[in-house]
Motif scaffolding. Structure first.
Motif, PDB file in Angstrom:
ATOM      1  N   TRP A  89       0.837  -1.200   0.000  1.00  0.00           N
ATOM      2  CA  TRP A  89       0.000   0.000   0.000  1.00  0.00           C
ATOM      3  C   TRP A  89       0.875   1.254   0.000  1.00  0.00           C
ATOM      4  CZ3 TRP A  89      -0.110   3.844   3.714  1.00  0.00           C
ATOM      5  CH2 TRP A  89      -1.082   4.822   3.510  1.00  0.00           C
ATOM      6  N   ARG A  90       1.907   1.261   0.857  1.00  0.00           N
ATOM      7  CA  ARG A  90       2.793   2.423   0.964  1.00  0.00           C
ATOM      8  C   ARG A  90       3.460   2.705  -0.377  1.00  0.00           C
ATOM      9  NH1 ARG A  90       2.976   6.537   4.264  1.00  0.00           N
ATOM     10  NH2 ARG A  90       3.275   7.668   2.374  1.00  0.00           N
ATOM     11  N   ALA A  91       3.958   1.665  -1.038  1.00  0.00           N
ATOM     12  CA  ALA A  91       4.609   1.846  -2.338  1.00  0.00           C
ATOM     13  C   ALA A  91       3.628   2.411  -3.364  1.00  0.00           C
ATOM     14  CB  ALA A  91       5.200   0.517  -2.821  1.00  0.00           C
ATOM     15  N   ALA A  92       2.401   1.924  -3.356  1.00  0.00           N
ATOM     16  CA  ALA A  92       1.387   2.424  -4.291  1.00  0.00           C
ATOM     17  C   ALA A  92       1.059   3.887  -4.008  1.00  0.00           C
ATOM     18  CB  ALA A  92       0.124   1.564  -4.216  1.00  0.00           C
ATOM     19  N   VAL A  93       0.878   4.227  -2.752  1.00  0.00           N
ATOM     20  CA  VAL A  93       0.567   5.612  -2.384  1.00  0.00           C
ATOM     21  C   VAL A  93       1.736   6.537  -2.742  1.00  0.00           C
ATOM     22  CG1 VAL A  93       0.216   7.140  -0.394  1.00  0.00           C
ATOM     23  CG2 VAL A  93      -1.166   5.085  -0.655  1.00  0.00           C
TER      24      VAL A  93
ATOM     25  N   TRP B  78     -10.267  -0.186   2.988  1.00  0.00           N
ATOM     26  CA  TRP B  78     -10.561  -0.992   4.181  1.00  0.00           C
ATOM     27  C   TRP B  78      -9.204  -1.348   4.761  1.00  0.00           C
ATOM     28  CZ3 TRP B  78     -15.239  -2.912   6.243  1.00  0.00           C
ATOM     29  CH2 TRP B  78     -15.082  -3.821   7.302  1.00  0.00           C
ATOM     30  N   VAL B  79      -8.944  -0.950   5.997  1.00  0.00           N
ATOM     31  CA  VAL B  79      -7.661  -1.249   6.626  1.00  0.00           C
ATOM     32  C   VAL B  79      -7.900  -1.995   7.933  1.00  0.00           C
ATOM     33  CG1 VAL B  79      -7.503   1.007   7.763  1.00  0.00           C
ATOM     34  CG2 VAL B  79      -5.421  -0.312   7.374  1.00  0.00           C
TER      35      VAL B  79
ATOM     36  N   ARG C  89      -1.124  -1.840  15.095  1.00  0.00           N
ATOM     37  CA  ARG C  89      -1.960  -0.643  15.151  1.00  0.00           C
ATOM     38  C   ARG C  89      -1.240   0.623  14.699  1.00  0.00           C
ATOM     39  NH1 ARG C  89      -6.425  -2.359  14.122  1.00  0.00           N
ATOM     40  NH2 ARG C  89      -7.219  -0.292  14.514  1.00  0.00           N
ATOM     41  N   ILE C  90       0.062   0.718  14.943  1.00  0.00           N
ATOM     42  CA  ILE C  90       0.781   1.918  14.516  1.00  0.00           C
ATOM     43  C   ILE C  90       0.763   2.048  12.993  1.00  0.00           C
ATOM     44  CG2 ILE C  90       3.109   0.918  14.456  1.00  0.00           C
ATOM     45  CD1 ILE C  90       4.022   3.633  15.742  1.00  0.00           C
ATOM     46  N   LEU C  91       0.818   0.928  12.294  1.00  0.00           N
ATOM     47  CA  LEU C  91       0.740   0.965  10.833  1.00  0.00           C
ATOM     48  C   LEU C  91      -0.679   1.299  10.379  1.00  0.00           C
ATOM     49  CD1 LEU C  91       2.981  -2.063   9.761  1.00  0.00           C
ATOM     50  CD2 LEU C  91       3.604   0.360   9.974  1.00  0.00           C
TER      51      LEU C  91
ATOM     52  N   VAL D 134      -1.762   4.535   8.073  1.00  0.00           N
ATOM     53  CA  VAL D 134      -2.624   4.515   6.888  1.00  0.00           C
ATOM     54  C   VAL D 134      -3.697   5.602   7.034  1.00  0.00           C
ATOM     55  CG1 VAL D 134      -4.331   3.176   5.588  1.00  0.00           C
ATOM     56  CG2 VAL D 134      -2.201   2.090   6.327  1.00  0.00           C
ATOM     57  N   VAL D 135      -4.319   5.667   8.202  1.00  0.00           N
ATOM     58  CA  VAL D 135      -5.357   6.676   8.452  1.00  0.00           C
ATOM     59  C   VAL D 135      -4.775   8.078   8.300  1.00  0.00           C
ATOM     60  CG1 VAL D 135      -6.893   7.660  10.210  1.00  0.00           C
ATOM     61  CG2 VAL D 135      -6.726   5.163   9.937  1.00  0.00           C
TER      62      VAL D 135
END
Length: 160
Positions: free
Chosen positions: A7-11, A21-22, A27-29, A33-34
């Motif tokens: 997800w990070r690479a895509a963003v 949906w995450v 929880r820190i990750l 995302v949020v």
């Protein structure tokens, strides 16, 4: 379905979907995302709403999803404890009519460690609402925040 690193690479390439949906045990990750989605969407004043089925009725949650942004700005609807929602028919309508609310972003945050699923005849089957999102990959994404591989953990620490 994506891991946090995918997800990070895509963003980072500019690929942010309108529905996310995450879930996950890290929880820190999940919160990153949020925070990242909130920063990238940058909703206007009054156009960021955070709801939870533990505090709000499902009717109120889906009504918030169906609202247009104020003054043409971008709207972000954050739904925490998403795994506690019982009704997803309004989500089906939102996905089907996605062209009418083009400035609305939905972010479902589940407290569960994995995507909602059941086991049928020995096979894992995704919950219908998650299957709906994954069938519309240009519009939606699902991210699971599990403990990262060592290289991904190092990349995350460097970014922080």
């Amino acid at each position: 379905m994506s891991s946090y690193a995918q997800w990070r690479a895509a963003v980072d390439r500019g690929d942010l979907r309108r529905i996310t949906w995450v879930c996950g045990e890290v929880r820190i990750l999940v919160e990153e995302v949020v925070d990242t989605i909130r920063a990238l969407v940058a909703p206007g004043p009054g156009d960021s709403v955070s709801l939870s089925p533990t505090e709000h009725s499902e009717a109120d949650i889906w009504a918030a999803v169906d609202q247009h942004p104020l003054g043409g700005e971008v709207r972000l609807v954050l739904i925490r404890d998403a795994e506690k929602l019982h009704t997803f028919a309004p989500l089906e309508s939102f996905v089907r009519d996605a062209t009418s609310l083009t400035q609305t972003h939905l972010l479902f945050v589940s407290a569960e460690p994995d995507f909602p699923h059941t086991t049928v005849a020995g096979r894992t089957v995704l919950a219908p609402h998650l299957r709906l999102l994954l069938d519309r990959r240009r519009l939606a994404q699902a991210v699971r925040c599990a403990p990262p591989a060592p290289a991904d953990a190092v990349a995350w620490v460097r970014r922080r």
